[in-house]
Enzyme design. Structure first.
Site, PDB file in Angstrom:
ATOM      1  N   CYS A   2       0.856  -1.158   0.000  1.00  0.00           N
ATOM      2  CA  CYS A   2       0.000   0.000   0.000  1.00  0.00           C
ATOM      3  C   CYS A   2       0.909   1.229   0.000  1.00  0.00           C
ATOM      4  O   CYS A   2       1.947   1.247   0.662  1.00  0.00           O
ATOM      5  CB  CYS A   2      -0.934   0.099   1.197  1.00  0.00           C
ATOM      6  SG  CYS A   2      -2.165  -1.203   1.239  1.00  0.00           S
ATOM      7  N   ARG A  27       3.827  -0.447  -4.904  1.00  0.00           N
ATOM      8  CA  ARG A  27       3.532  -0.954  -3.560  1.00  0.00           C
ATOM      9  C   ARG A  27       2.200  -1.681  -3.486  1.00  0.00           C
ATOM     10  O   ARG A  27       1.858  -2.253  -2.445  1.00  0.00           O
ATOM     11  CB  ARG A  27       3.517   0.213  -2.560  1.00  0.00           C
ATOM     12  CG  ARG A  27       4.830   0.938  -2.465  1.00  0.00           C
ATOM     13  CD  ARG A  27       4.733   2.114  -1.522  1.00  0.00           C
ATOM     14  NE  ARG A  27       4.634   1.698  -0.139  1.00  0.00           N
ATOM     15  CZ  ARG A  27       5.662   1.455   0.653  1.00  0.00           C
ATOM     16  NH1 ARG A  27       6.878   1.578   0.188  1.00  0.00           N
ATOM     17  NH2 ARG A  27       5.474   1.087   1.904  1.00  0.00           N
ATOM     18  N   TRP A  74      -2.722  -2.690  -1.685  1.00  0.00           N
ATOM     19  CA  TRP A  74      -2.459  -4.119  -1.806  1.00  0.00           C
ATOM     20  C   TRP A  74      -3.334  -4.758  -0.734  1.00  0.00           C
ATOM     21  O   TRP A  74      -3.106  -4.552   0.456  1.00  0.00           O
ATOM     22  CB  TRP A  74      -0.982  -4.425  -1.554  1.00  0.00           C
ATOM     23  CG  TRP A  74      -0.628  -5.856  -1.801  1.00  0.00           C
ATOM     24  CD1 TRP A  74      -0.332  -6.443  -3.007  1.00  0.00           C
ATOM     25  CD2 TRP A  74      -0.507  -6.896  -0.815  1.00  0.00           C
ATOM     26  NE1 TRP A  74      -0.051  -7.772  -2.827  1.00  0.00           N
ATOM     27  CE2 TRP A  74      -0.151  -8.081  -1.495  1.00  0.00           C
ATOM     28  CE3 TRP A  74      -0.682  -6.945   0.564  1.00  0.00           C
ATOM     29  CZ2 TRP A  74       0.050  -9.283  -0.837  1.00  0.00           C
ATOM     30  CZ3 TRP A  74      -0.487  -8.150   1.215  1.00  0.00           C
ATOM     31  CH2 TRP A  74      -0.118  -9.306   0.513  1.00  0.00           C
ATOM     32  N   ASN A 100      -1.413   2.508   5.477  1.00  0.00           N
ATOM     33  CA  ASN A 100      -0.552   1.414   5.015  1.00  0.00           C
ATOM     34  C   ASN A 100      -0.188   0.613   6.245  1.00  0.00           C
ATOM     35  O   ASN A 100       0.443   1.138   7.158  1.00  0.00           O
ATOM     36  CB  ASN A 100       0.708   1.992   4.357  1.00  0.00           C
ATOM     37  CG  ASN A 100       1.775   0.932   4.140  1.00  0.00           C
ATOM     38  OD1 ASN A 100       1.456  -0.217   3.878  1.00  0.00           O
ATOM     39  ND2 ASN A 100       3.029   1.320   4.251  1.00  0.00           N
ATOM     40  N   GLY A 101      -0.593  -0.661   6.282  1.00  0.00           N
ATOM     41  CA  GLY A 101      -0.255  -1.504   7.434  1.00  0.00           C
ATOM     42  C   GLY A 101      -1.428  -2.377   7.812  1.00  0.00           C
ATOM     43  O   GLY A 101      -2.283  -2.676   6.978  1.00  0.00           O
ATOM     44  N   GLU A 508      16.355 -18.527  -7.846  1.00  0.00           N
ATOM     45  CA  GLU A 508      16.046 -17.157  -8.262  1.00  0.00           C
ATOM     46  C   GLU A 508      15.483 -17.132  -9.692  1.00  0.00           C
ATOM     47  O   GLU A 508      14.537 -16.400  -9.976  1.00  0.00           O
ATOM     48  CB  GLU A 508      17.315 -16.294  -8.140  1.00  0.00           C
ATOM     49  CG  GLU A 508      17.181 -14.857  -8.579  1.00  0.00           C
ATOM     50  CD  GLU A 508      16.126 -14.037  -7.815  1.00  0.00           C
ATOM     51  OE1 GLU A 508      15.567 -14.519  -6.820  1.00  0.00           O
ATOM     52  OE2 GLU A 508      15.863 -12.911  -8.271  1.00  0.00           O
ATOM     53  N   LYS A 512      11.844 -15.641 -10.512  1.00  0.00           N
ATOM     54  CA  LYS A 512      11.632 -14.562 -11.495  1.00  0.00           C
ATOM     55  C   LYS A 512      10.563 -14.990 -12.493  1.00  0.00           C
ATOM     56  O   LYS A 512       9.664 -14.234 -12.811  1.00  0.00           O
ATOM     57  CB  LYS A 512      12.926 -14.235 -12.264  1.00  0.00           C
ATOM     58  CG  LYS A 512      13.973 -13.446 -11.535  1.00  0.00           C
ATOM     59  CD  LYS A 512      13.625 -12.022 -11.201  1.00  0.00           C
ATOM     60  CE  LYS A 512      12.899 -11.865  -9.915  1.00  0.00           C
ATOM     61  NZ  LYS A 512      13.560 -11.811  -8.675  1.00  0.00           N
ATOM     62  N   GLU A 515       6.954 -15.253 -10.826  1.00  0.00           N
ATOM     63  CA  GLU A 515       6.292 -14.035 -10.357  1.00  0.00           C
ATOM     64  C   GLU A 515       5.859 -13.107 -11.484  1.00  0.00           C
ATOM     65  O   GLU A 515       4.888 -12.383 -11.333  1.00  0.00           O
ATOM     66  CB  GLU A 515       7.088 -13.301  -9.274  1.00  0.00           C
ATOM     67  CG  GLU A 515       8.364 -12.662  -9.657  1.00  0.00           C
ATOM     68  CD  GLU A 515       9.061 -11.991  -8.466  1.00  0.00           C
ATOM     69  OE1 GLU A 515       8.425 -11.662  -7.467  1.00  0.00           O
ATOM     70  OE2 GLU A 515      10.282 -11.785  -8.569  1.00  0.00           O
ATOM     71  N   HIS A 531      15.291 -37.575  -6.724  1.00  0.00           N
ATOM     72  CA  HIS A 531      14.582 -37.991  -5.506  1.00  0.00           C
ATOM     73  C   HIS A 531      13.119 -37.544  -5.505  1.00  0.00           C
ATOM     74  O   HIS A 531      12.495 -37.521  -4.458  1.00  0.00           O
ATOM     75  CB  HIS A 531      15.302 -37.438  -4.270  1.00  0.00           C
ATOM     76  CG  HIS A 531      16.690 -37.969  -4.136  1.00  0.00           C
ATOM     77  ND1 HIS A 531      16.966 -39.285  -3.811  1.00  0.00           N
ATOM     78  CD2 HIS A 531      17.896 -37.373  -4.330  1.00  0.00           C
ATOM     79  CE1 HIS A 531      18.279 -39.464  -3.794  1.00  0.00           C
ATOM     80  NE2 HIS A 531      18.869 -38.315  -4.113  1.00  0.00           N
ATOM     81  N   LYS A 630       5.874  -4.467  -4.175  1.00  0.00           N
ATOM     82  CA  LYS A 630       7.332  -4.369  -4.080  1.00  0.00           C
ATOM     83  C   LYS A 630       7.811  -4.434  -2.640  1.00  0.00           C
ATOM     84  O   LYS A 630       8.826  -5.053  -2.336  1.00  0.00           O
ATOM     85  CB  LYS A 630       7.773  -3.048  -4.714  1.00  0.00           C
ATOM     86  CG  LYS A 630       9.253  -2.823  -4.724  1.00  0.00           C
ATOM     87  CD  LYS A 630       9.870  -3.550  -5.877  1.00  0.00           C
ATOM     88  CE  LYS A 630      11.381  -3.450  -5.906  1.00  0.00           C
ATOM     89  NZ  LYS A 630      11.948  -4.582  -6.652  1.00  0.00           N
TER      90      LYS A 630
HETATM   91  C1  AGP Z   1      11.515 -10.293  -5.629  1.00  0.00           C
HETATM   92  O1  AGP Z   1      11.430 -10.431  -7.000  1.00  0.00           O
HETATM   93  C2  AGP Z   1      10.254 -10.372  -4.940  1.00  0.00           C
HETATM   94  N1  AGP Z   1       9.331  -9.436  -5.455  1.00  0.00           N
HETATM   95  C3  AGP Z   1      10.245 -10.554  -3.448  1.00  0.00           C
HETATM   96  O2  AGP Z   1      10.517 -11.899  -3.248  1.00  0.00           O
HETATM   97  C4  AGP Z   1      11.224  -9.724  -2.571  1.00  0.00           C
HETATM   98  O3  AGP Z   1      12.528 -10.125  -2.812  1.00  0.00           O
HETATM   99  C5  AGP Z   1      10.867  -9.935  -1.088  1.00  0.00           C
HETATM  100  O4  AGP Z   1       9.572  -9.445  -0.857  1.00  0.00           O
HETATM  101  C6  AGP Z   1      11.840  -9.279  -0.141  1.00  0.00           C
HETATM  102  O5  AGP Z   1      11.890  -7.899  -0.313  1.00  0.00           O
HETATM  103  P1  AGP Z   1      13.019  -7.035   0.372  1.00  0.00           P
HETATM  104  O6  AGP Z   1      14.307  -7.410  -0.256  1.00  0.00           O
HETATM  105  O7  AGP Z   1      12.630  -5.627   0.105  1.00  0.00           O
HETATM  106  O8  AGP Z   1      13.000  -7.366   1.820  1.00  0.00           O
END
Ligand code: AGP
Length: 635
Positions: A2, A27, A74, A100-101, A508, A512, A515, A531, A630
């Site tokens: 948010c 956000r 969000w 926000n929260g 990773e 990527k 997401e 396994h 984000k």
């Molecule tokens: C990364 O592509 C993601 N959007 C997410 O996993 C992110 O890395 C995670 O939320 C942690 O964020 P931060 O590094 O700001 O703590």
């Protein structure tokens, strides 16, 4: 998650609020809304979905108001529908709030306020706040700290209300009866105030402020501020006035533009060579030579005790930062010889490992605002305080935002110097975190004498070559990867394999892809495939294997061949000079020759490009993938 903004001044508020929300849309983008005060009334306009829907709704509406607040959501409590969109208002439509929260005690407050006659119109936790402020205005409580009603009954009502809230929250509040006041509040969720000429702004994050001002004051937890056309007053929740001054941000607004790239993510992938260069410049001593063994080759300024007595390291992080932590563990153990555990921050908090002496705890978070990571660090600090000296807390943060809440929790920060990252999928901040871990591991290796200066020197040389090697990958590979992505537009599952230091890169690469393209993807240690996951394989499931010459090369090749025997299409990330690669792999993503130890900084680049191009080819919103935000500021 948010984003909130607020404005009070001499210009039309609504366009400033919309512009600010555009910068904060990373956000959250489930809904958006603004509320403004004009001629004794609040006008509130909200829309489900992206900010564009709100902009369409506002187009053509004349709104001369000079005071307003805005929100991009969000969803946590309540579906992403318009009736749950912020701003939320009290029963009489005189007070509007954006938050926000999470308000943890909203159920009790809601029942209590309903019993007092307040009418609720949403399913959100936030809606209790305007009702509670209205209640505090109508029936002020006498004995809660130092009353601010001599300054403003509105300010005092907000102060009394926030003292009844539990949870982590940042607020911006306006009231139709106080057209010259904007109240902002911070409790464990970020909020910064921007100082202009006769105008003031507030926002969850500085990108929303830099187009207007570089003079910024981040509020601290337990503070509220009253913004009027004459200035800013800051108070504690107890009502004590604080003397606070803004500081000047060293920011260029151009950084928050796409600069000709189709998406922020692609721009940020391309920024990586520059980011790695900046990070190395910040931490590597240029004039160092192995003969000068009395001087560290690194420039991290860590407390000496952290290296000398160090017995354990624990890393807490989430998502991509957790993957960086896994590479960090490899480096810290293999180079510096320090036993290291990597924890999901969200798990650590509720099942922490037993306390160990001489332990360094590292929080990795690009935003510096991830609630799980901050809570884990805070808990670690608290549980060690009062313990014998050997168990005292030592907290280090690795972050891209040295102005974030993380800075208030840890004793020392390593700045990753990546610049603002707008794309929700982390790319350049990940590679910058990796560089930070290389620097940290080498610094500890030097100080603990687990590596001699002559062993460190070639690693430093290799690090310095990485930016140019990254550039080569971007120049030579992007077009091919764009073409390759056509093959996977309808693919439903992907497997990513890696071993050793490249296992986290397989994770990773999978993250990527899932997401931003919504394709199901699994990252696995290559040796583990047999396994279980091998049962998933058939001709429809491509397998990406990271096969770097080095300790586990032959093993990865064997694991890849096991996949090929099950008809999987094999994509190999390997060095360009690998002659056997074309015999094993159906498609190749070559990278320049590099030592296996340094290879994660290169192997991740083609995987980022692959994910990007598959998602872009599928016509998806690469920068704002569904359901994500984000900065995840709720637990
Ligand atoms: C990364 O592509 C993601 N959007 C997410 O996993 C992110 O890395 C995670 O939320 C942690 O964020 P931060 O590094 O700001 O703590």
């Amino acid at each position: 998650m948010c984003g909130i903004v607020g404005y009070i001044g001499t210009q039309a508020a609504s366009s400033i609020l919309l512009e600010g929300l555009r910068k904060l849309e990373y956000r959250g983008y489930d809904s958006a809304g603004i509320a403004t005060v004009h001629e004794g009334q609040i006008q509130c306009v909200r829309a489900k979905g992206k900010l564009q829907n709100l902009e369409d709704k506002l187009a053509g509406l004349e709104n001369p108001a000079r005071l307003g607040i805005g929100h991009t959501r969000w969803a946590t409590h309540g579906k992403p529908e318009e009736y749950n969109a912020h701003p939320h208002m009290d029963t009489a439509y005189r007070i509007a709030v954006v938050q926000n929260g999470i308000i943890e005690n909203y159920r009790e407050l809601r029942e209590d306020l309903k019993a007092k006659g307040h009418e609720f119109r949403s399913e959100t936790d936030t809606e209790v706040i305007p009702h509670l402020i209205a209640e505090c205005m109508a029936h002020p409580v006498a004995d809660q700290g130092q009353s601010l009603s001599y300054q403003s009954p509105f300010l005092e009502a907000v102060r009394q209300a926030v003292n009844q809230l539990e949870g982590a929250f940042a607020l911006a509040v306006i009231c139709a009866d106080y057209p010259d006041e904007l109240i902002t509040v911070r409790q464990q969720a970020p909020l910064a105030i921007g100082f202009g000429q006769g105008e003031f702004f507030c926002a969850s994050d500085t990108p929303a402020l830099v187009a207007h001002t570089r003079a910024v004051l981040p509020l601290e937890n337990g503070e509220l501020a009253r913004l009027t056309p004459l200035g800013v007053e800051v108070y504690t929740f107890g009502g004590e006035r604080l003397k606070k001054f803004p500081r000047t941000l060293n920011w260029n607004p151009i950084l928050v533009e796409k600069q000709g790239f189709k998406h922020f993510m692609l721009k940020e992938i391309y920024e990586q060579p520059g980011v790695v260069r900046a990070c190395l410049e910040a931490y590597l001593r240029n004039d160092w030579a192995p003969e000068q063994s009395q001087v560290s080759p690194l420039n991290l300024n860590l407390p000496a005790v952290w290296a000398d007595q160090l017995a354990h390291i624990q890393i807490v992080a989430c998502g991509t930062s957790w993957h960086a932590g896994l590479v960090g563990k490899y480096l810290l153990e293999q180079l510096a010889g320090v036993p290291t555990q990597v924890h999901y921050a969200s798990e650590f908090r509720y099942a922490p490992p037993p306390l160990t002496p001489h332990t360094l705890t590292i929080g990795v978070t690009q935003s510096g605002e991830t609630a799980d990571t901050l809570s884990a660090l805070d808990m670690e600090r608290q549980r060690r305080q009062g313990q014998p000296p050997d168990y005292q807390p030592h907290l280090l943060g690795i972050t891209n935002r040295t102005d974030s809440t993380l800075a208030t929790i840890v004793e020392h920060l390593i700045n990753t110097h990546a610049g603002i990252e707008i794309g929700v999928a982390a790319t350049k901040t990940f590679t910058a975190q990796l560089v930070a871990f290389y620097c940290l591991a080498l610094e500890l290796a030097y100080r603990r004498r687990t590596l001699s200066p002559t062993a460190i020197a070639p690693i430093l040389d290799g690090l310095r070559q990485l930016p140019a090697q990254m550039e080569l990958i971007l120049e030579s590979q992007e077009r091919y990867i764009e073409e390759l992505s056509h093959e996977f537009v309808d693919t439903q599952d992907f497997i990513f394999l890696g071993r050793g230091i490249n296992f986290p890169i397989a994770l990773e690469g999978a993250l990527k892809l899932k997401e931003i393209s919504y394709i199901h993807a699994e990252g696995y240690p290559a040796g583990e495939m047999k396994h279980g996951p091998i049962a998933l394989l058939d001709a429809k499931v491509p397998v990406v294997a990271i096969a770097m010459p080095g300790a586990v090369y032959e093993k990865v090749i064997s694991n890849a061949q096991e996949a090929k025997a099950r008809d999987a299409l094999l994509i190999g990330v390997t060095v360009s000079q690998d002659e056997h690669a074309s015999e094993v792999f159906d498609r190749l993503l070559p990278i320049p020759v590099v030592d296996e130890l340094l290879s994660p900084l290169l192997t991740v680049v083609p995987l980022q490009l692959l994910a990007y191009h598959i998602a872009a080819r599928r016509g998806l919103d690469v920068d704002q993938p569904r359901n994500l935000a984000k900065s995840v500021t709720v637990e």
